[in-house]
Scaffold this motif. Sequence first.
Motif, PDB file in Angstrom:
ATOM      1  N   TYR A  43       6.237  94.393 114.878  1.00 18.53           N
ATOM      2  CA  TYR A  43       7.684  94.314 114.676  1.00 18.53           C
ATOM      3  C   TYR A  43       8.351  95.681 114.486  1.00 18.53           C
ATOM      4  O   TYR A  43       9.524  95.765 114.127  1.00 18.53           O
ATOM      5  CB  TYR A  43       8.034  93.411 113.481  1.00 18.53           C
ATOM      6  N   GLU A  44       7.616  96.788 114.721  1.00 16.18           N
ATOM      7  CA  GLU A  44       8.235  98.107 114.652  1.00 16.18           C
ATOM      8  C   GLU A  44       8.615  98.567 116.042  1.00 16.18           C
ATOM      9  O   GLU A  44       8.000  98.187 117.034  1.00 16.18           O
ATOM     10  CB  GLU A  44       7.285  99.130 114.012  1.00 16.18           C
ATOM     11  N   TYR A  45       9.646  99.411 116.107  1.00 18.20           N
ATOM     12  CA  TYR A  45      10.061  99.947 117.402  1.00 18.20           C
ATOM     13  C   TYR A  45       8.988 100.910 117.898  1.00 18.20           C
ATOM     14  O   TYR A  45       8.446 101.695 117.118  1.00 18.20           O
ATOM     15  CB  TYR A  45      11.403 100.666 117.261  1.00 18.20           C
ATOM     16  N   PRO A  46       8.633 100.871 119.190  1.00 16.53           N
ATOM     17  CA  PRO A  46       7.563 101.743 119.697  1.00 16.53           C
ATOM     18  C   PRO A  46       7.866 103.213 119.447  1.00 16.53           C
ATOM     19  O   PRO A  46       8.990 103.665 119.669  1.00 16.53           O
ATOM     20  CB  PRO A  46       7.528 101.426 121.196  1.00 16.53           C
ATOM     21  N   PRO A  47       6.892 103.985 118.962  1.00 13.69           N
ATOM     22  CA  PRO A  47       7.116 105.416 118.731  1.00 13.69           C
ATOM     23  C   PRO A  47       7.273 106.167 120.048  1.00 13.69           C
ATOM     24  O   PRO A  47       6.913 105.676 121.110  1.00 13.69           O
ATOM     25  CB  PRO A  47       5.846 105.852 117.994  1.00 13.69           C
ATOM     26  N   GLN A  48       7.799 107.374 119.963  1.00 16.49           N
ATOM     27  CA  GLN A  48       8.113 108.161 121.144  1.00 16.49           C
ATOM     28  C   GLN A  48       7.091 109.279 121.338  1.00 16.49           C
ATOM     29  O   GLN A  48       6.729 109.983 120.394  1.00 16.49           O
ATOM     30  CB  GLN A  48       9.520 108.759 121.014  1.00 16.49           C
ATOM     31  N   CYS A  49       6.608 109.441 122.577  1.00 22.12           N
ATOM     32  CA  CYS A  49       5.641 110.485 122.915  1.00 22.12           C
ATOM     33  C   CYS A  49       6.343 111.838 122.949  1.00 22.12           C
ATOM     34  O   CYS A  49       7.419 111.978 123.533  1.00 22.12           O
ATOM     35  CB  CYS A  49       4.993 110.183 124.264  1.00 22.12           C
ATOM     36  N   PHE A  50       5.695 112.857 122.347  1.00 20.41           N
ATOM     37  CA  PHE A  50       6.305 114.176 122.277  1.00 20.41           C
ATOM     38  C   PHE A  50       6.178 114.941 123.594  1.00 20.41           C
ATOM     39  O   PHE A  50       6.830 115.961 123.766  1.00 20.41           O
ATOM     40  CB  PHE A  50       5.665 114.991 121.142  1.00 20.41           C
ATOM     41  N   ARG A  51       5.345 114.474 124.515  1.00 17.40           N
ATOM     42  CA  ARG A  51       5.158 115.196 125.777  1.00 17.40           C
ATOM     43  C   ARG A  51       6.051 114.654 126.886  1.00 17.40           C
ATOM     44  O   ARG A  51       6.711 115.411 127.581  1.00 17.40           O
ATOM     45  CB  ARG A  51       3.687 115.130 126.200  1.00 17.40           C
ATOM     46  N   CYS A  52       6.044 113.317 127.054  1.00 16.71           N
ATOM     47  CA  CYS A  52       6.825 112.750 128.159  1.00 16.71           C
ATOM     48  C   CYS A  52       8.128 112.122 127.699  1.00 16.71           C
ATOM     49  O   CYS A  52       8.982 111.799 128.522  1.00 16.71           O
ATOM     50  CB  CYS A  52       5.988 111.716 128.913  1.00 16.71           C
ATOM     51  N   GLY A  53       8.302 111.943 126.384  1.00 12.77           N
ATOM     52  CA  GLY A  53       9.539 111.379 125.861  1.00 12.77           C
ATOM     53  C   GLY A  53       9.634 109.869 125.939  1.00 12.77           C
ATOM     54  O   GLY A  53      10.607 109.282 125.459  1.00 12.77           O
ATOM     55  N   LYS A  54       8.628 109.198 126.522  1.00 18.57           N
ATOM     56  CA  LYS A  54       8.656 107.741 126.643  1.00 18.57           C
ATOM     57  C   LYS A  54       8.065 107.088 125.394  1.00 18.57           C
ATOM     58  O   LYS A  54       7.334 107.714 124.637  1.00 18.57           O
ATOM     59  CB  LYS A  54       7.884 107.308 127.883  1.00 18.57           C
ATOM     60  N   HIS A  55       8.379 105.792 125.223  1.00 17.99           N
ATOM     61  CA  HIS A  55       7.877 105.052 124.067  1.00 17.99           C
ATOM     62  C   HIS A  55       6.443 104.570 124.322  1.00 17.99           C
ATOM     63  O   HIS A  55       6.054 104.312 125.464  1.00 17.99           O
ATOM     64  CB  HIS A  55       8.782 103.861 123.757  1.00 17.99           C
ATOM     65  N   CYS A  56       5.657 104.483 123.247  1.00 22.44           N
ATOM     66  CA  CYS A  56       4.247 104.077 123.323  1.00 22.44           C
ATOM     67  C   CYS A  56       4.120 102.631 122.850  1.00 22.44           C
ATOM     68  O   CYS A  56       4.126 102.372 121.636  1.00 22.44           O
ATOM     69  CB  CYS A  56       3.382 104.983 122.454  1.00 22.44           C
ATOM     70  N   PRO A  57       4.021 101.667 123.764  1.00 21.07           N
ATOM     71  CA  PRO A  57       4.004 100.263 123.360  1.00 21.07           C
ATOM     72  C   PRO A  57       2.672  99.809 122.781  1.00 21.07           C
ATOM     73  O   PRO A  57       2.604  98.776 122.130  1.00 21.07           O
ATOM     74  CB  PRO A  57       4.313  99.525 124.666  1.00 21.07           C
ATOM     75  N   ASP A  58       1.578 100.560 123.038  1.00 18.87           N
ATOM     76  CA  ASP A  58       0.264 100.090 122.581  1.00 18.87           C
ATOM     77  C   ASP A  58      -0.487 101.232 121.906  1.00 18.87           C
ATOM     78  O   ASP A  58      -0.092 101.701 120.859  1.00 18.87           O
ATOM     79  CB  ASP A  58      -0.524  99.512 123.764  1.00 18.87           C
ATOM     80  N   LEU A  59      -1.547 101.706 122.495  1.00 19.26           N
ATOM     81  CA  LEU A  59      -2.398 102.720 121.884  1.00 19.26           C
ATOM     82  C   LEU A  59      -1.871 104.121 122.182  1.00 19.26           C
ATOM     83  O   LEU A  59      -1.392 104.392 123.277  1.00 19.26           O
ATOM     84  CB  LEU A  59      -3.830 102.569 122.409  1.00 19.26           C
ATOM     85  N   PHE A  60      -2.003 105.028 121.190  1.00 22.46           N
ATOM     86  CA  PHE A  60      -1.599 106.421 121.382  1.00 22.46           C
ATOM     87  C   PHE A  60      -2.415 107.301 120.439  1.00 22.46           C
ATOM     88  O   PHE A  60      -3.188 106.814 119.600  1.00 22.46           O
ATOM     89  CB  PHE A  60      -0.098 106.602 121.144  1.00 22.46           C
ATOM     90  N   PHE A  61      -2.250 108.632 120.579  1.00 19.30           N
ATOM     91  CA  PHE A  61      -2.910 109.593 119.698  1.00 19.30           C
ATOM     92  C   PHE A  61      -1.895 110.112 118.699  1.00 19.30           C
ATOM     93  O   PHE A  61      -0.747 110.408 119.053  1.00 19.30           O
ATOM     94  CB  PHE A  61      -3.497 110.756 120.501  1.00 19.30           C
ATOM     95  N   GLU A  62      -2.353 110.266 117.447  1.00 20.44           N
ATOM     96  CA  GLU A  62      -1.417 110.635 116.390  1.00 20.44           C
ATOM     97  C   GLU A  62      -2.029 111.692 115.477  1.00 20.44           C
ATOM     98  O   GLU A  62      -3.204 111.618 115.116  1.00 20.44           O
ATOM     99  CB  GLU A  62      -1.060 109.398 115.565  1.00 20.44           C
TER     100      GLU A  62
END
Length: 709
Positions: free
Chosen positions: A677-696
């Motif tokens: 229920y959280e808004y997808p975070p934004q990638c610092f490289r491409c600027g797009k939102h990360c709907p699933d898995l990402f590196f943090e």
Amino acid sequence: MQWEKEIEGVLHLKHKFHEHALAWVDINQSEEKAGGAYCKGCGQVVSGPCFSCANSNCNYHLHQKCARAPSEIDHHPLHLEHPRISFALREGTRHGYPPDYACALCKEKSNVFFYECRYYNCYFCLDINCALYLLNKVGENFYHSKDETHQLAFILFENHHKDNKLNKTVSCYWCHEPLADSDSTYIYVSAECKFQLHKRCFDKLPTQIDHPCHRIHPLILEFDNKNRRFCKLCQKGDAMHFFYYHCSPCNFDIHLQCIWPRHVIEDKKHYEHPFTLLWRQDSFTCDACGTNGDFASYVCCTCHIYVHEKCVLLPRTIKISRHDHPLSHKYLLNTKQLDCQVCFDPVKTEFGHYHCLEAADNCSYVAHVECATGDPSLYDVIDHDENYVGDEDMKDCSSFRVIDGDATKIRHFLHDEDEHDLVLLVLDDQMKQHEDSHRCCDGCMVSISGSSADPPFYYSCLKCDFLLHKGCAELPKKKHHWYHRFLATLQSDKDDFFWCQLCDHQYTGFYYDNTNLQFCLRCAKTPNIIKSGQVHKHKVFFDHKCRGRCNACGRNIGPYGAFRCKDCSSFKLDFACITLPPTVENKTVCDQHSLQLITYGTEEEEEEEEEAYCDICEICERKRDPKHWYYKCATCDTSAHPNCVLGQHPFIKTATRYRWRYCRNGHEMRFARKKIYEYPPQCFRCGKHCPDLFFECAPCNYIIHWECP
């Protein structure tokens, strides 16, 4: 990295294939006789000066020529397919190598140093002995053409036998005698398909012959490296056989090496009587394997049996990957008709087959000859003069050490931090409300509540958040998986993920590795035969040759085979679907209940589903295909696609470090997911939102897409 320098008056060398430095020492004869001094590069006995590891536990030695062998060599005349590609020095074989992978010249399958073509997906190689020998031949004019019209290129070599190089089991393709015999000084090697001929056989090789199996017209020697021509004698259309004797009016082909089979074959290790060649003008049924043959058969005049040439030397006893006991070849089935336990077609009682040697213990396992021996990677030959004692490497391979009583407290070898003990717990109805029930097993990456056990037992670490299903903890350190005959070792990489080659998923959990294949615990625990009613109304079994589309998801089945039903010829399941968790938690679909996997596939079930079909996927809001599997909440009557429920990377554990990704400040990054229920975070490289898995990187609040470089 490789270097060479003098240390305290002794020459030392650091080789890229060994972790320790090697010293130039003299290996005496006593060590040689003890059997402890063999070169790791060429496999030959070491005697005299060599490079040797100072660590007594390594027993690592290299001849001078092997230690100083170049890491790369240029192209040479034996490999015409990729003339501009060099050869790289390698140690052993890599993942995915074919079972018949061997040196192109001597045909040996040793695990020594070898030079391999760098071209992608090319399996041409030469072991270090042949490669170094050939270095002296490159640039010399050793070409000779048998047929000026076709320019059939052969290379003339001085025979290896004086250098003890050429394996005496390698035979001339024309006379079938060993190449390294005392009467042969030179050999010819085909530059196209790497087969060998004595010089005396090459000189007498006819361009036209009359053959007893095709008396109508003469056969003409031809060369074809583009088409797979079907040989009438061996019944194969092998892409590596380029030389044929061909009849154009009849479109009749015979491989050059098949044209004159041996007249008599005698080997008492395989059969007590000799077999004699019999030319035929009609077809026959082989008594050894029960399949048809044409033109050339071998007959045992004592037993009155007819067999293929390839069946003359069938191994008497083998151990196949799918069965725990050794199997023995037999010409008659002295019992009622049984089904082959590989393909589940009936085994004909009047023809040869393999049966279990433990038949006295009521084991009725039988298999067709072709099913048991068709793939060399699926069986081992057992010497019939020796008693089978199993695999010595399987001794003492328990994955854990018992700390308390009846394994209620253990220490697992892949969670070997100091004093990190695991205690046995059970997930009962009361504990299902606990947060542990939503956490995943660190072995198979499936949630603790998703275990098939009832009730689900699991081990929990007393000092950290490490969890293991009881079944995952009990898996051995080493395992013979039915998919492959090679012994696999249980491993884990805490700072990386691996790719399961069977189900095609990425994992951060435990996995088995046998140098040819990596597979996850879910695939490791899946049997090759699944009983009727579990995923299908009939029994399904694994078939390495199965291709087509998976009935559960509709995707194309990959190169590793799939499960299929014998009775329903169109029903197939890939590893990814047959290993889907039976229950999962997904708050997007249902807040309170777990989702059950709906596995159907019969025509009746599909018709019933289509009639009642009115649902859409609760996550992607698209219609579900009524013929495919899905997850459903029985209480809320909601459903969703498996990929939508599990996500794109369902078996990657969050908070796991990843050694290959760093933030802009140089910090190590970890796997993370978008919270419910959280808004997808934004990638610092491409600027797009990360709907699933990402590196943090939490300290820097820095996020990168999985897909971003």
